[in-house]
Design a protein around this motif. Structure first.
Motif, PDB file in Angstrom:
ATOM      1  N   GLN A 122      91.354  36.866  77.463  1.00  0.00           N
ATOM      2  CA  GLN A 122      92.205  37.581  76.518  1.00  0.00           C
ATOM      3  C   GLN A 122      92.488  39.017  76.966  1.00  0.00           C
ATOM      4  OE1 GLN A 122      90.807  37.395  72.472  1.00  0.00           O
ATOM      5  NE2 GLN A 122      90.263  35.232  72.609  1.00  0.00           N
ATOM      6  N   GLU A 123      91.526  39.626  77.644  1.00  0.00           N
ATOM      7  CA  GLU A 123      91.625  41.028  78.040  1.00  0.00           C
ATOM      8  C   GLU A 123      91.832  41.147  79.549  1.00  0.00           C
ATOM      9  OE1 GLU A 123      90.813  44.086  75.989  1.00  0.00           O
ATOM     10  OE2 GLU A 123      91.446  42.691  74.434  1.00  0.00           O
ATOM     11  N   THR A 124      92.516  42.200  79.939  1.00  0.00           N
ATOM     12  CA  THR A 124      92.682  42.485  81.360  1.00  0.00           C
ATOM     13  C   THR A 124      91.716  43.592  81.777  1.00  0.00           C
ATOM     14  OG1 THR A 124      94.289  43.016  83.098  1.00  0.00           O
ATOM     15  CG2 THR A 124      94.495  44.199  80.993  1.00  0.00           C
ATOM     16  N   LEU A 149      88.451  45.905  74.749  1.00  0.00           N
ATOM     17  CA  LEU A 149      87.814  45.356  73.549  1.00  0.00           C
ATOM     18  C   LEU A 149      86.336  45.726  73.510  1.00  0.00           C
ATOM     19  CD1 LEU A 149      87.782  43.540  71.022  1.00  0.00           C
ATOM     20  CD2 LEU A 149      87.399  41.579  72.551  1.00  0.00           C
ATOM     21  N   TYR A 209      81.096  40.915  74.042  1.00  0.00           N
ATOM     22  CA  TYR A 209      82.468  40.798  74.521  1.00  0.00           C
ATOM     23  C   TYR A 209      82.488  40.916  76.042  1.00  0.00           C
ATOM     24  CZ  TYR A 209      82.914  42.078  69.635  1.00  0.00           C
ATOM     25  OH  TYR A 209      82.760  42.117  68.267  1.00  0.00           O
ATOM     26  N   THR A 266      85.995  45.824  79.326  1.00  0.00           N
ATOM     27  CA  THR A 266      87.320  45.573  78.771  1.00  0.00           C
ATOM     28  C   THR A 266      87.573  46.591  77.664  1.00  0.00           C
ATOM     29  OG1 THR A 266      86.465  43.980  77.146  1.00  0.00           O
ATOM     30  CG2 THR A 266      87.251  43.087  79.257  1.00  0.00           C
ATOM     31  N   LYS A 279      92.762  38.394  84.149  1.00  0.00           N
ATOM     32  CA  LYS A 279      92.116  38.246  82.853  1.00  0.00           C
ATOM     33  C   LYS A 279      90.606  38.254  83.041  1.00  0.00           C
ATOM     34  CE  LYS A 279      95.875  37.852  80.411  1.00  0.00           C
ATOM     35  NZ  LYS A 279      96.273  38.914  79.467  1.00  0.00           N
ATOM     36  N   TYR A 318      86.079  35.169  73.733  1.00  0.00           N
ATOM     37  CA  TYR A 318      87.009  36.233  74.091  1.00  0.00           C
ATOM     38  C   TYR A 318      87.443  36.158  75.553  1.00  0.00           C
ATOM     39  CZ  TYR A 318      85.131  37.882  69.689  1.00  0.00           C
ATOM     40  OH  TYR A 318      84.733  37.962  68.378  1.00  0.00           O
TER      41      TYR A 318
END
Length: 375
Positions: A181-183, A80, A74, A78, A166, A178
């Protein structure tokens, strides 16, 4: 001949399964195989207190340190990647600290941001691009110097602005599903995650934080009239989160000896010096005087020495040093970086099997693995 080939294949498969099973049952590889990526992985608890240190972390086997989270699967640093590292059974999760303009900490491998965020594509931040010198404070040693970096830097943005970015996978040979999708994730958010999963899994999950480019950042602070050091801001943030002593599940690391010498009388946290080069006798003396808990070492540059093959396709093992033994002779833990599963990160001698490399370092006496794949 066909029967012999089939038998040999079955034999090799059986040997691999036996080895994997032994690792699983020993607690070295934590988890259960599953098809769904959201399936929970974590180690079983134990009532035997001798298997754990005072900080609640395992002491009977090497620590599994999730390098930037589960960054092999990933986008690094993040929420995640951190959650999945905890689910996969990591003992500790690593965070490189990058300070913001409003003195908050995000977790980012470097304070410059373009290589794993979308900041370069954001027109509203185009005029924030700057050039800073990111060398350390030792003019005689340049291995950790980064020179002049032209990029966007965390300390030129407030946290609310950085939260608009992002994150993306930093390695082109890894899973891109992925991306965007995440900051960015903060140090506070990392601590929330390890405590949430620690309570859920009934175990301690530690944080392994790095003071990143302290000398360079301190110079920038001074140029701006800021009478603070990155080291002090770091200790204050950790204290506010409840990390102050050796009994807390936290390691504080740095590539700069001067930073560790500065904080040694200001905190009782476990301190770790990171290095990618051999040490002089004078440097060993400085290390002994700091009272470190461990050294984080470049596994390929200092322990298993390799060389490129003649066609430049990969590397093979030349020899093994006694550097881990040297670390232990100074009463320190030996934490090696960075273990990665991809074949190009292994030697040909490992047979494209990352568990072969892990076993090699287990036999050499390693105390902790920094790994992109904590599973």
């Amino acid at each position: 001949a066909t029967k012999l080939i089939l038998l040999d294949s079955l034999l090799q498969e059986s040997i691999s399964m036996i080895f994997l099973s032994s690792l699983l049952f020993s607690g070295f590889v934590i988890g259960n195989l599953a098809q769904n990526s959201l399936t929970e992985f974590y180690s079983c608890g134990s009532d035997d207190s001798t298997e754990y240190s005072e900080d609640g972390l395992p002491s009977s086997r090497p620590l599994v340190i999730a390098h930037r989270g589960a960054s092999g699967m990933y986008p690094e640093h993040t929420a995640l990647a951190y959650r999945m590292a905890a689910e996969q059974g990591a003992d500790m999760i690593e965070c490189d600290l990058a300070v913001t303009k409003d003195f908050k900490f995000i977790c980012s491998h470097e304070p410059w941001l373009s290589w794993n965020t979308d900041i370069a594509s954001r027109d509203e931040y185009a005029d924030r691009r700057q050039t800073y010198n990111m060398d350390d404070d030792d003019p005689l040693i340049d291995w950790n110097d980064k020179g002049d970096i032209d990029d966007w830097f965390s300390f030129d943005f407030e946290l609310d602005e950085l939260k608009q970015l992002k994150k993306k996978q930093s390695q082109e040979f890894r899973d891109p599903r992925y991306d965007n999708q995440e900051t960015v994730v903060t140090l506070d958010e990392l601590v929330d995650i390890v405590r949430e999963y620690g309570e859920k899994q009934d175990r301690a999950i530690g944080i392994y934080v790095e003071m990143k480019h302290a000398s360079a950042v301190n110079k920038i602070f001074a140029e701006r009239g800021i009478d603070r050091r990155l080291e002090d801001v770091t200790l204050e943030a950790l204290e506010n989160l409840g990390y102050t002593s050796k009994s807390d599940p936290c390691f504080l690391q740095s590539f700069e000896l001067t930073s560790l010498e500065y904080v040694k009388d200001k905190t009782d946290l476990k301190l770790v010096f990171l290095l990618e080069r051999n040490l002089t006798s004078e440097e060993w003396t400085r290390i002994d005087n700091i009272g470190l808990s461990g050294l984080g070492f470049d596994k390929g540059g200092l322990v298993t020495i390799g060389a490129s093959d003649e066609v430049g396709r990969g590397k093979y093992l030349l020899g093994v040093t006694d550097f881990i033994d040297q670390i232990h002779q100074h009463g320190l833990k030996a934490h090696g970086f960075t273990f990665r599963n991809e074949w190009m990160k292994l030697y040909w001698d490992h047979g494209q099997d990352p568990y072969s490399q892990l076993k090699q370092f287990l036999d050499l006496g390693i105390d902790g693995y920094f790994t992109d794949f904590p599973l």
